[in-house]
Design an enzyme around this catalytic site. Sequence first.
Site, PDB file in Angstrom:
ATOM      1  N   GLU A 116       0.823  -1.216   0.000  1.00  0.00           N
ATOM      2  CA  GLU A 116       0.000   0.000   0.000  1.00  0.00           C
ATOM      3  C   GLU A 116       0.857   1.266   0.000  1.00  0.00           C
ATOM      4  OE1 GLU A 116      -2.864  -0.594  -0.740  1.00  0.00           O
ATOM      5  OE2 GLU A 116      -3.565  -2.416   0.233  1.00  0.00           O
ATOM      6  N   HIS A 139      -2.927   2.331   8.228  1.00  0.00           N
ATOM      7  CA  HIS A 139      -3.966   1.495   7.605  1.00  0.00           C
ATOM      8  C   HIS A 139      -4.095   0.216   8.405  1.00  0.00           C
ATOM      9  CE1 HIS A 139      -6.243  -0.961   4.895  1.00  0.00           C
ATOM     10  NE2 HIS A 139      -5.241  -1.795   4.707  1.00  0.00           N
ATOM     11  N   HIS A 141      -7.230  -3.131   9.755  1.00  0.00           N
ATOM     12  CA  HIS A 141      -8.470  -3.872   9.481  1.00  0.00           C
ATOM     13  C   HIS A 141      -9.275  -4.083  10.768  1.00  0.00           C
ATOM     14  CE1 HIS A 141      -5.892  -6.039   6.108  1.00  0.00           C
ATOM     15  NE2 HIS A 141      -6.101  -4.761   5.827  1.00  0.00           N
ATOM     16  N   GLU A 169     -18.439  11.940  22.537  1.00  0.00           N
ATOM     17  CA  GLU A 169     -17.228  12.633  22.085  1.00  0.00           C
ATOM     18  C   GLU A 169     -16.685  12.185  20.732  1.00  0.00           C
ATOM     19  OE1 GLU A 169     -14.517  13.946  25.438  1.00  0.00           O
ATOM     20  OE2 GLU A 169     -15.984  12.723  26.504  1.00  0.00           O
ATOM     21  N   HIS A 210     -12.822  -3.852   3.679  1.00  0.00           N
ATOM     22  CA  HIS A 210     -11.363  -4.027   3.783  1.00  0.00           C
ATOM     23  C   HIS A 210     -10.818  -3.480   5.107  1.00  0.00           C
ATOM     24  CE1 HIS A 210      -7.182  -4.025   1.736  1.00  0.00           C
ATOM     25  NE2 HIS A 210      -7.027  -3.735   3.008  1.00  0.00           N
TER      26      HIS A 210
HETATM   27  P1  13P Z   1       1.211  -5.430   3.257  1.00  0.00           P
HETATM   28  O1  13P Z   1       1.631  -6.691   3.978  1.00  0.00           O
HETATM   29  O2  13P Z   1       1.851  -5.330   1.895  1.00  0.00           O
HETATM   30  O3  13P Z   1       1.430  -4.200   4.092  1.00  0.00           O
HETATM   31  O4  13P Z   1      -0.348  -5.531   2.970  1.00  0.00           O
HETATM   32  C1  13P Z   1      -1.254  -5.623   4.023  1.00  0.00           C
HETATM   33  C2  13P Z   1      -2.552  -4.957   3.733  1.00  0.00           C
HETATM   34  O5  13P Z   1      -3.267  -4.626   4.663  1.00  0.00           O
HETATM   35  C3  13P Z   1      -2.942  -4.664   2.342  1.00  0.00           C
HETATM   36  O6  13P Z   1      -4.038  -3.815   2.282  1.00  0.00           O
HETATM   37 ZN    ZN Z   2      -5.255  -3.813   4.132  1.00  0.00          ZN
END
Ligand code: 13P
Ligand code: ZN
Length: 269
Positions: A116, A139, A141, A169, A210
Amino acid sequence: MKNILEAPFVLEFGKITANMYRLGWDERNGGNLSLLLDEEVVSKYLDLNKVIRNIPFSFDGKELAGRIFMVTGTGKYFRNVADDPERNTGIVRISEDGTYAELLWGYNDGGKMTMEFPSHMMAHIERLKIDSEHRVVMHCHPNNILAMTFVHSLDEREFTYTLWQMITESIVVFPDGVNILPWMMCGNNEIGAATAEKLKTARVCVWAQHGVYGVGKDLDEAFGLVETVEKAAEVYLKIANMPWKQTITEDQLRIVARDFKLKVREGWL
Ligand code: 13P
Ligand code: ZN
């Protein structure tokens, strides 16, 4: 030269990724993190004239030429970062022509930046234009944000409004709201450009089915932002299938906005 394994930014990076893992936001290699570093600080730990190797990428990174980032490696597990940062992360400098990254430290098993990387760098470019103090793109999940994208409308205002209603809040932490990308293939320039565009008007961009992107001026701020959105999503999922007896009303949100002197997203309240 000081020992980079003792650098506050390396230690902090390890702590944050460990916490993200512990909270269940980063299964296996899920998630990635990038931190813009100050050249003067890095020069206390690394010889900036020594490039280990060049790692090409396929987007235009010219606007970040010379900038140095600490970035998680592709395929690497967040739970391993603190124990072995030199293998699981890297410190890279964007080349003068913006077409490759100069590896200054890390990725010592031959690894490279997260897949990413385009989204991260494009997000840094846009956020730095808005806020000169911006430093972090995160980023991950998180379960509840992810789950919410299956059952809630993906209209950005509606999604944000629900999150604002879940904790008094919430609106204080993200008055700029949450933007959303519909499902898209990840890891390429297209989703990178779309994410960066979304991050012009909010510091959170949800990737439907995602995960989420959050940005901030330091690791704590980006973490706190994602943490708050995730908690609001969790509360929503707990009550989504129950009859609501009361909620936080729009008028009450306006009172919070007034008393905290918030700059709420234009037209959303
Ligand atoms: P990477 O292991 O390349 O960081 O990918 C993980 C991920 O969350 C892809 O969206
Ligand atoms: Zn991801």
